[in-house]
Design a protein around this motif. Structure first.
Motif, PDB file in Angstrom:
ATOM      1  N   SER A  13      12.732  -0.022 -10.150  1.00  0.00           N
ATOM      2  CA  SER A  13      12.791  -1.298 -10.905  1.00  0.00           C
ATOM      3  C   SER A  13      13.416  -2.433 -10.104  1.00  0.00           C
ATOM      4  N   SER A  14      13.330  -2.357  -8.775  1.00  0.00           N
ATOM      5  CA  SER A  14      13.865  -3.461  -7.967  1.00  0.00           C
ATOM      6  C   SER A  14      12.888  -4.627  -7.872  1.00  0.00           C
ATOM      7  N   ARG A  15      11.630  -4.391  -8.236  1.00  0.00           N
ATOM      8  CA  ARG A  15      10.625  -5.461  -8.111  1.00  0.00           C
ATOM      9  C   ARG A  15       9.388  -5.077  -8.935  1.00  0.00           C
ATOM     10  N   GLY A  16       8.408  -5.983  -8.973  1.00  0.00           N
ATOM     11  CA  GLY A  16       7.110  -5.680  -9.585  1.00  0.00           C
ATOM     12  C   GLY A  16       7.205  -5.298 -11.054  1.00  0.00           C
ATOM     13  N   ILE A  17       6.360  -4.344 -11.437  1.00  0.00           N
ATOM     14  CA  ILE A  17       6.248  -3.935 -12.843  1.00  0.00           C
ATOM     15  C   ILE A  17       7.572  -3.342 -13.349  1.00  0.00           C
ATOM     16  N   GLY A  18       8.219  -2.510 -12.513  1.00  0.00           N
ATOM     17  CA  GLY A  18       9.479  -1.880 -12.921  1.00  0.00           C
ATOM     18  C   GLY A  18      10.549  -2.916 -13.227  1.00  0.00           C
ATOM     19  N   GLY A  62      18.075   5.716  -4.970  1.00  0.00           N
ATOM     20  CA  GLY A  62      17.771   7.147  -4.891  1.00  0.00           C
ATOM     21  C   GLY A  62      16.280   7.398  -4.925  1.00  0.00           C
ATOM     22  N   ASP A  63      15.839   8.317  -4.067  1.00  0.00           N
ATOM     23  CA  ASP A  63      14.424   8.683  -3.992  1.00  0.00           C
ATOM     24  C   ASP A  63      14.112   9.664  -5.134  1.00  0.00           C
ATOM     25  N   VAL A  64      13.330   9.209  -6.124  1.00  0.00           N
ATOM     26  CA  VAL A  64      13.099  10.040  -7.317  1.00  0.00           C
ATOM     27  C   VAL A  64      12.112  11.188  -7.066  1.00  0.00           C
ATOM     28  N   ASN A  89       9.145   6.178 -16.183  1.00  0.00           N
ATOM     29  CA  ASN A  89       8.767   6.693 -14.863  1.00  0.00           C
ATOM     30  C   ASN A  89       7.777   5.712 -14.243  1.00  0.00           C
ATOM     31  N   ASN A  90       8.326   4.764 -13.480  1.00  0.00           N
ATOM     32  CA  ASN A  90       7.484   3.696 -12.937  1.00  0.00           C
ATOM     33  C   ASN A  90       7.295   3.769 -11.425  1.00  0.00           C
ATOM     34  N   ALA A  91       8.239   4.372 -10.687  1.00  0.00           N
ATOM     35  CA  ALA A  91       8.173   4.355  -9.215  1.00  0.00           C
ATOM     36  C   ALA A  91       6.815   4.886  -8.754  1.00  0.00           C
ATOM     37  N   ALA A 155      -4.681  10.016  -2.065  1.00  0.00           N
ATOM     38  CA  ALA A 155      -4.202  10.843  -3.184  1.00  0.00           C
ATOM     39  C   ALA A 155      -3.845  10.014  -4.421  1.00  0.00           C
ATOM     40  N   TYR A 156      -4.015   8.691  -4.368  1.00  0.00           N
ATOM     41  CA  TYR A 156      -3.551   7.847  -5.488  1.00  0.00           C
ATOM     42  C   TYR A 156      -4.242   8.208  -6.805  1.00  0.00           C
ATOM     43  N   THR A 157      -5.590   8.244  -6.786  1.00  0.00           N
ATOM     44  CA  THR A 157      -6.326   8.574  -8.014  1.00  0.00           C
ATOM     45  C   THR A 157      -5.958   9.959  -8.548  1.00  0.00           C
ATOM     46  N   SER A 159      -3.230  11.597  -8.127  1.00  0.00           N
ATOM     47  CA  SER A 159      -1.833  11.606  -8.608  1.00  0.00           C
ATOM     48  C   SER A 159      -1.738  10.967  -9.988  1.00  0.00           C
ATOM     49  N   LYS A 160      -2.484   9.876 -10.197  1.00  0.00           N
ATOM     50  CA  LYS A 160      -2.391   9.164 -11.483  1.00  0.00           C
ATOM     51  C   LYS A 160      -3.145   9.907 -12.587  1.00  0.00           C
ATOM     52  N   ALA A 161      -4.254  10.574 -12.223  1.00  0.00           N
ATOM     53  CA  ALA A 161      -4.971  11.382 -13.217  1.00  0.00           C
ATOM     54  C   ALA A 161      -4.050  12.507 -13.702  1.00  0.00           C
ATOM     55  N   PRO A 188      -5.349  -4.135 -12.401  1.00  0.00           N
ATOM     56  CA  PRO A 188      -4.718  -4.890 -11.308  1.00  0.00           C
ATOM     57  C   PRO A 188      -3.658  -5.879 -11.815  1.00  0.00           C
ATOM     58  N   VAL A 189      -2.439  -5.691 -11.345  1.00  0.00           N
ATOM     59  CA  VAL A 189      -1.309  -6.547 -11.730  1.00  0.00           C
ATOM     60  C   VAL A 189      -0.726  -7.101 -10.442  1.00  0.00           C
ATOM     61  N   MET A 190      -0.482  -8.410 -10.399  1.00  0.00           N
ATOM     62  CA  MET A 190      -0.028  -9.014  -9.158  1.00  0.00           C
ATOM     63  C   MET A 190       1.442  -8.672  -8.877  1.00  0.00           C
ATOM     64  N   THR A 191       1.661  -7.765  -7.945  1.00  0.00           N
ATOM     65  CA  THR A 191       3.012  -7.316  -7.538  1.00  0.00           C
ATOM     66  C   THR A 191       2.988  -7.144  -6.020  1.00  0.00           C
ATOM     67  N   PRO A 192       4.145  -6.890  -5.386  1.00  0.00           N
ATOM     68  CA  PRO A 192       4.133  -6.660  -3.932  1.00  0.00           C
ATOM     69  C   PRO A 192       3.167  -5.535  -3.540  1.00  0.00           C
ATOM     70  N   LEU A 193       3.096  -4.470  -4.355  1.00  0.00           N
ATOM     71  CA  LEU A 193       2.192  -3.345  -4.035  1.00  0.00           C
ATOM     72  C   LEU A 193       0.729  -3.790  -4.042  1.00  0.00           C
ATOM     73  N   GLN A 194       0.363  -4.578  -5.056  1.00  0.00           N
ATOM     74  CA  GLN A 194      -1.029  -5.013  -5.205  1.00  0.00           C
ATOM     75  C   GLN A 194      -1.394  -6.051  -4.137  1.00  0.00           C
ATOM     76  N   ARG A 195      -0.418  -6.920  -3.811  1.00  0.00           N
ATOM     77  CA  ARG A 195      -0.707  -7.997  -2.861  1.00  0.00           C
ATOM     78  C   ARG A 195      -1.147  -7.435  -1.508  1.00  0.00           C
TER      79      ARG A 195
HETATM   80  N1  LIG Z   1       0.341  -3.371  -9.355  1.00  0.00           N
HETATM   81  C1  LIG Z   1      -0.740  -2.835  -9.847  1.00  0.00           C
HETATM   82  O1  LIG Z   1      -1.806  -3.442  -9.845  1.00  0.00           O
HETATM   83  C2  LIG Z   1      -0.681  -1.467 -10.477  1.00  0.00           C
HETATM   84  C3  LIG Z   1      -1.837  -1.013 -11.135  1.00  0.00           C
HETATM   85  C4  LIG Z   1      -1.802   0.252 -11.731  1.00  0.00           C
HETATM   86  C5  LIG Z   1      -0.653   1.026 -11.659  1.00  0.00           C
HETATM   87  N2  LIG Z   1       0.450   0.555 -10.999  1.00  0.00           N
HETATM   88  C6  LIG Z   1       1.634   1.429 -10.966  1.00  0.00           C
HETATM   89  O2  LIG Z   1       2.748   0.717 -11.466  1.00  0.00           O
HETATM   90  C7  LIG Z   1       3.949   1.177 -10.806  1.00  0.00           C
HETATM   91  C8  LIG Z   1       4.688   0.001 -10.206  1.00  0.00           C
HETATM   92  O3  LIG Z   1       3.831  -0.639  -9.263  1.00  0.00           O
HETATM   93  P1  LIG Z   1       4.179  -2.054  -8.595  1.00  0.00           P
HETATM   94  O4  LIG Z   1       2.888  -2.703  -8.318  1.00  0.00           O
HETATM   95  O5  LIG Z   1       5.204  -2.774  -9.396  1.00  0.00           O
HETATM   96  O6  LIG Z   1       4.807  -1.529  -7.205  1.00  0.00           O
HETATM   97  P2  LIG Z   1       5.843  -2.201  -6.175  1.00  0.00           P
HETATM   98  O7  LIG Z   1       5.543  -1.631  -4.833  1.00  0.00           O
HETATM   99  O8  LIG Z   1       5.860  -3.665  -6.320  1.00  0.00           O
HETATM  100  O9  LIG Z   1       7.258  -1.604  -6.676  1.00  0.00           O
HETATM  101  C9  LIG Z   1       7.494  -0.231  -6.592  1.00  0.00           C
HETATM  102  C10 LIG Z   1       8.931   0.095  -6.949  1.00  0.00           C
HETATM  103  O10 LIG Z   1       9.084   1.523  -6.817  1.00  0.00           O
HETATM  104  C11 LIG Z   1      10.217   1.791  -5.987  1.00  0.00           C
HETATM  105  N3  LIG Z   1      10.019   3.051  -5.293  1.00  0.00           N
HETATM  106  C12 LIG Z   1       9.026   3.408  -4.426  1.00  0.00           C
HETATM  107  N4  LIG Z   1       9.194   4.671  -4.033  1.00  0.00           N
HETATM  108  C13 LIG Z   1      10.298   5.141  -4.665  1.00  0.00           C
HETATM  109  C14 LIG Z   1      10.984   6.368  -4.672  1.00  0.00           C
HETATM  110  N5  LIG Z   1      10.564   7.397  -3.940  1.00  0.00           N
HETATM  111  N6  LIG Z   1      12.100   6.488  -5.442  1.00  0.00           N
HETATM  112  C15 LIG Z   1      12.546   5.463  -6.190  1.00  0.00           C
HETATM  113  N7  LIG Z   1      11.938   4.270  -6.220  1.00  0.00           N
HETATM  114  C16 LIG Z   1      10.830   4.113  -5.467  1.00  0.00           C
HETATM  115  C17 LIG Z   1      10.352   0.593  -5.063  1.00  0.00           C
HETATM  116  O11 LIG Z   1      11.712   0.499  -4.582  1.00  0.00           O
HETATM  117  C18 LIG Z   1       9.959  -0.538  -6.033  1.00  0.00           C
HETATM  118  O12 LIG Z   1      11.099  -0.877  -6.811  1.00  0.00           O
HETATM  119  C19 LIG Z   1       3.491   2.221  -9.785  1.00  0.00           C
HETATM  120  O13 LIG Z   1       3.604   3.509 -10.335  1.00  0.00           O
HETATM  121  C20 LIG Z   1       2.032   1.873  -9.563  1.00  0.00           C
HETATM  122  O14 LIG Z   1       1.278   2.970  -9.120  1.00  0.00           O
HETATM  123  C21 LIG Z   1       0.446  -0.662 -10.407  1.00  0.00           C
END
Ligand SMILES: NC(=O)c1ccc[n+]([C@@H]2O[C@H](COP(=O)([O-])OP(=O)(O)OC[C@H]3O[C@@H](n4cnc5c(N)ncnc54)[C@H](O)[C@@H]3O)[C@@H](O)[C@H]2O)c1
Length: 263
Positions: A13-18, A62-64, A89-91, A155-157, A159-161, A188-195
């Motif tokens: 939860s340091s950035r993005g959706i979390g 912490g690495d979850v 569970n968002n990481a 492995a993304y698909t 893992s999510k399935a 698709p949600v605009m976050t650092p991961l998606q960008r």
């Molecule tokens: N952005 C999208 O379009 C999108 C679409 C579908 C699903 N998702 C899912 O939503 C979730 C969040 O995605 P996002 O786009 O905000 O990603 P992001 O890369 O912007 O943020 C990911 C966060 O997870 C943390 N993280 C990564 N590995 C970790 C670990 N091992 N232990 C603890 N923390 C860890 C990072 O520090 C960061 O806070 C993910 O599960 C992603 O698969 C995202």
């Protein structure tokens, strides 16, 4: 205040959706444990924002995907708050590669962060909820990629399935303990991961045009559903998946029908 004084752990939860989920929970009165892996600065800022709302925040690096870190996360949360009501569970991570080039290392890492972490965190938190007879809510962030293969996503698909399957299993097994477990599948949600996925503005615009509502989602739009699922408004909902994708998933079916009609 739908979550007054509830204690919530949000992984990643340091950035993005979390981050948006952490802030959304705090805005409804919850105290939040902000977990992250590497992004110290982002996590500290989210904690400050939560405290400015008048709620308590606990910063937990912490690495979850590692059992030891997860045990520490739960221990420290209980030490500080003496309870856990909600787990999100968002990481998650994404590594791009054609299927024939996916390395064993990347496969294992994605599966560990996207799937094993959901198993580890949910189990550790559920054990506390069962022992304390408190019940609670768990929300697993999956993806529409669970249903529409993420081409070159390795492995993304898978893992999510599997997260969707795990959500249903957890919901059935833990219903008797009053623990509700649901999934959210963002499009698709605009976050650092998606960008990272867009190498050019043209590519981004093309993707926007392909989404029925013609834009990417905002992290706050995912957070609103997480708050709903965590709250008593969703007290009879368990084992469900909410897709939030601006119509992307259903438009795929429409596309398939259109193609079929032309054949
Ligand atoms: N952005 C999208 O379009 C999108 C679409 C579908 C699903 N998702 C899912 O939503 C979730 C969040 O995605 P996002 O786009 O905000 O990603 P992001 O890369 O912007 O943020 C990911 C966060 O997870 C943390 N993280 C990564 N590995 C970790 C670990 N091992 N232990 C603890 N923390 C860890 C990072 O520090 C960061 O806070 C993910 O599960 C992603 O698969 C995202």
């Amino acid at each position: 205040m739908k979550l007054k004084d509830k204690v919530v752990i949000v992984t990643g939860s340091s950035r993005g959706i979390g981050a948006a989920i952490a802030l959304g929970m705090a805005s409804e009165g919850a105290h939040v444990v902000v977990n992250y892996n590497r992004d110290d600065e982002g996590a500290r800022k989210i904690c400050r924002d939560i405290e400015e709302m008048g709620q308590q925040a606990l910063l937990m690096q912490g690495d979850v995907s590692r059992a030891g870190s997860v045990a520490r996360l739960v221990e420290q949360t209980l030490k500080r708050f003496d309870r856990i009501d909600i787990l999100v569970n968002n990481a998650g991570i994404f590594v791009s590669s054609p299927m024939e080039d996916v390395t064993e290392e990347d496969w294992d890492r994605i599966m560990a962060v996207n799937l094993k972490s959901v198993f580890l965190c949910s189990q550790a938190v559920a054990r506390h909820m069962i022992a304390s007879k408190s019940g609670g809510a768990i929300i697993n962030i999956a993806s529409i990629s669970a249903h529409l293969p993420e081409v070159n996503g390795g492995a993304y698909t898978p893992s999510k399935a599997a997260v969707i399957g795990l959500t249903r299993l957890q919901a059935i097994e833990w219903a008797k303990y009053n623990i509700r477990v649901n999934a959210i599948s963002p499009g698709p949600v605009m976050t650092p991961l998606q960008r990272k996925a867009y190498h050019s503005q043209e590519l981004l615009e093309a993707r926007n045009r392909a989404i029925p509502v013609k834009r990417h989602g905002r992290p706050e739009e995912i957070a609103a559903a997480a708050v709903f699922l965590a709250s008593d408004d969703a007290s009879y909902i368990t084992g469900e998946e909410i897709t939030i994708d601006g119509g992307s998933r259903i438009s795929m079916f429409q596309l398939v029908h259109q193609l079929a009609n032309r054949m």
